[in-house]
Design a protein around this motif. Structure first.
Motif, PDB file in Angstrom:
ATOM      1  N   ASP A  93      16.595  32.017 -32.831  1.00 39.61           N
ATOM      2  CA  ASP A  93      17.633  32.875 -33.415  1.00 39.61           C
ATOM      3  C   ASP A  93      17.077  33.360 -34.761  1.00 39.61           C
ATOM      4  O   ASP A  93      16.746  32.532 -35.629  1.00 39.61           O
ATOM      5  CB  ASP A  93      18.891  32.003 -33.580  1.00 39.61           C
ATOM      6  N   HIS A 153      23.297  26.707 -38.147  1.00 42.05           N
ATOM      7  CA  HIS A 153      23.850  25.859 -37.083  1.00 42.05           C
ATOM      8  C   HIS A 153      22.751  25.150 -36.320  1.00 42.05           C
ATOM      9  O   HIS A 153      21.624  25.638 -36.230  1.00 42.05           O
ATOM     10  CB  HIS A 153      24.660  26.733 -36.115  1.00 42.05           C
ATOM     11  N   GLU A 187      20.734  30.655 -41.963  1.00 42.84           N
ATOM     12  CA  GLU A 187      20.984  32.085 -42.098  1.00 42.84           C
ATOM     13  C   GLU A 187      21.850  32.431 -43.303  1.00 42.84           C
ATOM     14  O   GLU A 187      23.066  32.565 -43.179  1.00 42.84           O
ATOM     15  CB  GLU A 187      21.572  32.662 -40.810  1.00 42.84           C
ATOM     16  N   GLU A 282      17.409  35.213 -41.397  1.00 44.19           N
ATOM     17  CA  GLU A 282      17.571  34.024 -40.545  1.00 44.19           C
ATOM     18  C   GLU A 282      16.257  33.596 -39.889  1.00 44.19           C
ATOM     19  O   GLU A 282      15.472  34.436 -39.456  1.00 44.19           O
ATOM     20  CB  GLU A 282      18.609  34.294 -39.434  1.00 44.19           C
TER      21      GLU A 282
HETATM   22 MN    MN Z   1      22.378  32.041 -35.946  1.00 38.66          MN
END
Ligand code: MN
Ligand code: MN
Length: 297
Positions: A93, A153, A187, A282
């Motif tokens: 991500d 996360h 992020e 991120e």
């Molecule tokens: Mn993310």
């Protein structure tokens, strides 16, 4: 965890992000921005873990192109491109902000500097709350505000938000420490000093995900549910990914049935509280002793 799969997903996500950073997007539509990045992910031998997010200006996150979305990127826009890649469900991500208003170049740098420091700190045993404090300090010192209700996360196979949050601010109370064998996305989001520093849910919803496979008693809706499950499992999807099998009005009607029956969740866009410009950076990393592997570097 499958480290090989994470590394492959990370390498592809990183390449797609860097190409998106270099491209001049003004004059393109958000549909082109999303579809170009998704096509590149597939050409490189992986799948999008979620529809590419192309969130403009005061929209912090969770906007993806509608089918036939003609929204243009314009001079003066600030565009967050958030990319997810998965290999066998292992997700990388990563995000970049492309900025067509020089007024916000420094704010982009602030989010990137905060991310760089967070990545530098991250190793087995690092407290998530210490990362949040560092992110807040850097963004504040550079003259901006972190978005306090958005966070990084933990990730699990086929799960993007796996339960642990890495804050973008200093928070009191219980925290956790980063562990080996778990992947985390960090992020930072920033806005201007006069922003609210929080996001709220907007009216637009164009990212969806299955939350239940319980039959609806509507055969057509059940068939759509099965199609979505077979393609995306519980990962997020966009309606434009299903227009090969459904025409758009029918797709919208059946999706509405699935939302009403609570088989599908619709994710609203997230908008800055005072509608100020938001930027994001991120990376995804896997902590080790003494440092971490940033899979999206
Ligand atoms: Mn993310
Ligand atoms: Mn992301």
């Amino acid at each position: 965890m499958n480290v090989e799969a994470y590394l492959k997903a990370g390498k592809i996500a990183s390449k797609v992000r860097e190409d998106a950073r270099k491209k001049y997007h003004v004059g393109s539509t958000l549909l082109q921005v999303c579809e170009d990045a998704e096509a590149q992910i597939r050409e490189m031998g992986a799948e999008p873990a979620f529809p590419v997010n192309a969130s403009l200006n005061e929209i912090a996150a969770h906007y993806t192109a509608e089918p036939n979305d003609e929204t243009p990127v314009k001079e003066g826009d600030v565009l967050k491109i958030d990319i997810g890649v998965h290999v066998e469900g292992y997700i990388a991500d990563t995000a970049v902000t492309v900025c067509y208003d020089p007024k916000y170049d420094q704010m982009v740098k602030a989010a990137e500097a905060a991310l760089a420091e967070a990545v530098r700190m991250a190793k087995v045993g690092t407290k998530a709350s210490d990362i949040g404090r560092a992110i807040e300090n850097i963004i504040s010192r550079m003259g901006y505000r972190p978005i306090q209700n958005l966070s990084g996360h933990s990730l699990q196979q086929y799960t993007i938000h796996a339960g642990k949050s890495i804050p973008n601010i200093w928070t009191l109370g219980s925290s956790f420490t980063l562990q080996a064998g778990e992947a985390y996305a960090i992020e930072p989001f920033a806005t201007t000093r006069d922003g609210a520093g929080v996001v709220h849910e907007g009216k637009v919803k164009n990212i969806f995900g299955i939350t239940s496979r319980k039959p609806t008693k509507d055969d057509d809706a059940d068939e759509l549910l099965n199609t979505i499950w077979s393609r995306y499992k519980s990962l997020p999807f966009a309606l434009r990914w299903l227009t090969d099998a459904y025409d758009v009005p029918r797709l919208r009607r059946l999706t509405d049935v699935l939302i009403k029956k609570k088989n599908v969740h619709a994710y609203p866009i997230l908008v800055e509280g005072r509608e100020k410009i938001v930027v994001q950076a991120e990376h995804t990393l896997i902590p080790a002793d003494g440092g971490s592997t940033v899979i999206t570097l």
